[in-house]
Design a protein around this motif. Structure first.
Motif, mmCIF file in Angstrom:
data_model
loop_
_atom_site.group_PDB
_atom_site.id
_atom_site.type_symbol
_atom_site.label_atom_id
_atom_site.label_comp_id
_atom_site.label_asym_id
_atom_site.label_seq_id
_atom_site.Cartn_x
_atom_site.Cartn_y
_atom_site.Cartn_z
ATOM 1 N N UNK B 77 38.159 30.764 29.165
ATOM 2 C CA UNK B 77 37.600 31.234 27.894
ATOM 3 C C UNK B 77 38.532 32.235 27.248
ATOM 4 N N UNK B 79 37.265 34.856 25.288
ATOM 5 C CA UNK B 79 36.577 36.152 25.248
ATOM 6 C C UNK B 79 36.955 37.020 26.443
ATOM 7 N N UNK B 80 36.828 38.324 26.237
ATOM 8 C CA UNK B 80 37.125 39.314 27.282
ATOM 9 C C UNK B 80 38.553 39.143 27.799
ATOM 10 N N UNK B 81 39.485 39.049 26.837
ATOM 11 C CA UNK B 81 40.906 38.922 27.166
ATOM 12 C C UNK B 81 41.210 37.729 28.071
ATOM 13 N N UNK B 82 40.656 36.575 27.660
ATOM 14 C CA UNK B 82 40.989 35.352 28.380
ATOM 15 C C UNK B 82 40.398 35.265 29.772
ATOM 16 N N UNK B 83 39.179 35.778 29.900
ATOM 17 C CA UNK B 83 38.527 35.815 31.214
ATOM 18 C C UNK B 83 38.080 34.422 31.678
ATOM 19 N N UNK B 84 38.416 34.071 32.905
ATOM 20 C CA UNK B 84 37.833 32.884 33.549
ATOM 21 C C UNK B 84 36.511 33.283 34.195
ATOM 22 N N UNK B 85 35.554 32.361 34.156
ATOM 23 C CA UNK B 85 34.254 32.588 34.777
ATOM 24 C C UNK B 85 34.024 31.576 35.894
ATOM 25 N N UNK B 120 37.083 36.625 36.575
ATOM 26 C CA UNK B 120 36.708 38.032 36.490
ATOM 27 C C UNK B 120 35.206 38.216 36.454
#
Lengths: 155, 155
Positions: B77, B79-85, B120
Motif C-alpha cells: 500500500x 499509505x503510511x509511507x508505503x506500509x505493507x500489511x 509494519x
C-alpha cells in the motif's frame, strides 16, 4: 455544466498527486512524507501494487484532472464457499473536489470492478474517529458488522 | 508431556480438513458446504491462494495432526509511507484442540511471518458477535481502532 468523471489505473507519473491526497487528511498528515521526487518507500510500494494483478490503484478524474483515489485489492479465500473479496483502502478526494460526488463515483466504480472480478463481498475498515466516512459508507449500504483490529509491528 | 506444535503451508490434500474447521463454527456452519470430494468452489479458491505469493494458508499441527488454520495475505500500500500489511482471515482451531494454545501459536507464527516479509502492521476484522475472539485479539495487543464494514454483492 456538470463535470465528467472518468477513471483510470494510476500510472507512476501520478504518484506525487496520490501522495499529496493521502497526506491532505486529518490522519494522513501525520503519517506521510511529501518530497519531490517521492521518497523511495512510495516508489517501491507503487511498483509492488502495479505489478500485482490482485491490486489496483484507481484514480477518479474530474474533467481530466485528478480528483480522487483508492486502492482495491482482490483477495481469494476459502471461507463462505470460496468467496473472493474486494478490499478498499486509502480512499481520498482531493480537497478542491470535495462535495462533488467523487467519492461516490469512485465507490460505484470499485464495486462494479469487484463484481466483474467475481467478488461476493466488498470490505473496508474505517478509523472510528472518521464519523463522516462512517456515514458515507452506511449510505452506500456497507454494514459495520465487524471490528477492525490492528497491531503495529513497525520496528 | 506438552504436545509439539509445528506449522506448514497447506497442501491441497489438507483441503477437506480445512473446510471441516471452517464449517465447525457458530457462523461458519451456515456458510460452508461439506462434501467429499470438496465442492469446486473450494478447489478453485485453494488454487487461487496457493498460486499467489501474497497469500498463504497456514496450518498448525499438534504432534503432527491438523489442529488449526488461518489465511495470511500480504498487502502492499502507499499509505503510511508505503506500509505493507499482513492481513489475517479465516482463523480456526479444530474442536478437539481448543484451549491448548493453538490459536496463540498460530498468531505468533503469522505475526513473525508478517515481520519477516517487511510488514509494519498486522490487521484483521472480527465479527462483533464473536466476543471471545475479540478478547483473544485484545490479549495479543490488537487495538479495535476501526470499524470493519462489509457490503455483500453476491448475485
Amino acid at each position: 455544466m456538470p463535470s465528467i468523471i472518468t477513471f483510470r489505473e494510476a500510472p507512476s507519473a501520478d504518484l506525487p498527486s496520490i501522495i499529496d491526497m493521502l497526506a491532505d487528511d486529518a490522519l494522513g498528515k501525520t503519517r506521510e512524507t511529501l518530497s519531490d521526487p517521492p521518497a523511495a518507500c512510495y516508489v517501491e510500494a507503487f511498483a509492488a501494487i502495479d505489478s500485482d494483478p490482485n491490486n489496483r490503484l484507481i484514480l477518479a478524474l474530474s474533467d481530466g484532472q485528478i480528483a480522487g483515489c483508492l486502492q482495491l485489492t482482490f483477495i481469494p479465500g476459502l471461507s463462505r464457499r470460496g468467496l473472493w473479496r474486494g478490499q478498499i483502502e486509502s480512499v481520498r478526494t482531493a480537497r478542491r473536489f470535495r462535495g462533488q460526488g467523487i467519492g461516490r463515483a469512485l465507490f460505484d466504480h470499485a464495486i462494479a470492478a469487484s463484481r466483474e472480478r467475481g467478488c461476493g463481498l466488498v470490505q473496508l475498515t474505517t478509523d472510528k474517529s472518521r464519523s463522516d466516512a462512517h456515514a458515507f459508507y452506511d449510505a452506500l449500504g456497507f454494514v459495520a458488522s465487524h471490528d477492525g483490529m490492528k497491531l503495529s509491528i513497525e520496528s
